[in-house]
Scaffold this active site. Structure first.
Site, PDB file in Angstrom:
ATOM      1  N   ALA A  73       0.842  -1.190   0.000  1.00 30.73           N
ATOM      2  CA  ALA A  73       0.000   0.000   0.000  1.00 30.73           C
ATOM      3  C   ALA A  73       0.879   1.243   0.000  1.00 30.73           C
ATOM      4  CB  ALA A  73      -0.924  -0.004   1.215  1.00 30.73           C
ATOM      5  N   GLY A 118      -0.452  -5.207   0.839  1.00 34.21           N
ATOM      6  CA  GLY A 118      -1.739  -5.158   0.167  1.00 34.21           C
ATOM      7  C   GLY A 118      -1.749  -5.888  -1.162  1.00 34.21           C
ATOM      8  N   GLU A 121      -2.335  -9.421  -0.267  1.00 31.07           N
ATOM      9  CA  GLU A 121      -3.725  -9.547   0.177  1.00 31.07           C
ATOM     10  C   GLU A 121      -4.679  -9.575  -1.009  1.00 31.07           C
ATOM     11  OE1 GLU A 121      -4.312  -7.637   4.421  1.00 31.07           O
ATOM     12  OE2 GLU A 121      -3.248  -6.232   3.111  1.00 31.07           O
ATOM     13  N   GLU A 141       3.879  -6.061   7.148  1.00 35.48           N
ATOM     14  CA  GLU A 141       3.244  -5.002   7.936  1.00 35.48           C
ATOM     15  C   GLU A 141       3.779  -4.891   9.359  1.00 35.48           C
ATOM     16  OE1 GLU A 141       0.202  -5.782   4.681  1.00 35.48           O
ATOM     17  OE2 GLU A 141       1.701  -6.921   5.804  1.00 35.48           O
TER      18      GLU A 141
END
Length: 270
Positions: A73, A118, A121, A141
């Site tokens: 992200a 992300g 994910e 993360e």
């Protein structure tokens, strides 16, 4: 005239149609295709259009360039989130990623290069994943003082098991394509000389394979997705309901008739 999913123009992604496949490319190579708010909004729009487009029977997601699929992200956006803002950010991201998971047609992540945070994910929400030999995957993360927020803690454990998921999440380490294949995180590694996208195309449409019914594929995805959240008994009952519904479709009658007549089926998705 109805606009198809692939006719809309975007700034941060590109969407093209190749036969009955949609190929979506996250196109921010200077940022290693990181997912900022604008890109997520474009993904939401694209997923909605693809799901409703009867001309699209499969979706491949990849990243622009050779360095990255999606390298996470946008950290600049995450760094300024308040507690309430962080919760809303995660909820919105989960909603968009869930759209991909519930897509009523087969979705494949074609992972080229870094697939982190992300990006992983998003790949986890795809029904299948293929990787280039040089791919690197991880959820880093915890090295930033946060946890995955777009469903990574939930989907990774369901795919590779609790122990391996906690190892990857709690250490923040990256693994290569070979290790990802070994633990079941990816379905295939693209052979040398073949791109991950071409490998994904062959996964959806294997050479010499018979055609599959789009409506049967949609119900199979629904059965697996819903069944994972049910007891075995409830999942089996749900499967019987969908099995019965398929008996009302043109595709079921066509598939059975084609088999008896020893010809290829001509499915319409109805």
């Amino acid at each position: 005239m109805t606009t198809t999913a692939t006719e809309k123009s975007y700034q941060n992604i590109s969407l093209v149609q190749d036969g009955d496949l949609a190929i979506l490319t996250v196109n921010r190579p200077d940022k290693l295709n990181a997912l900022n708010n604008e890109t997520m909004a474009e993904l939401e729009c694209a997923f909605s259009g693809i799901a409703a487009d009867s001309a699209v029977h499969g979706l491949i997601i990849t990243g622009s360039g050779e360095k990255a699929f999606i390298a996470g992200a946008d950290i600049n956006e995450l760094a300024v989130l308040s507690p309430i803002g962080g919760s809303k950010h995660a909820q919105h991201g989960q909603k968009i990623v869930r759209m991909l998971e519930e897509m009523p047609k087969l979705t494949v992540a074609a992972i080229n290069g870094f697939c982190l945070g992300g990006g992983l994910e998003l790949a986890l929400a795809c029904h299948c994943r293929v990787a280039s030999p040089a791919a690197k995957l991880g959820l880093p993360e915890t090295t930033l003082g946060i946890i995955p927020g777009y469903g990574g803690t939930q989907r990774l454990a369901r795919i590779v098991g609790k122990g391996r998921a906690l190892e990857l999440i709690c250490t923040g380490k990256m693994i290569d394509a070979a290790e990802a294949l070994r633990i079941g995180l990816v379905n295939q590694i693209a052979p040398e000389g073949q791109s991950a996208v071409d490998c994904a195309k062959e996964l959806i449409h294997p050479p010499k394979a018979k055609a599959v019914s789009p409506v049967a594929v949609a119900m199979a995805i629904q059965a697996v997705n819903r069944g994972l959240d049910m007891t075995l008994a409830d999942g089996l009952n749900y499967e019987t309901q969908l099995f019965g519904l398929l008996a009302t479709t043109h595709d079921m009658k066509e598939g059975m008739t084609a088999f008896i007549e020893k010809r290829n089926a001509a499915f319409t998705g109805e």
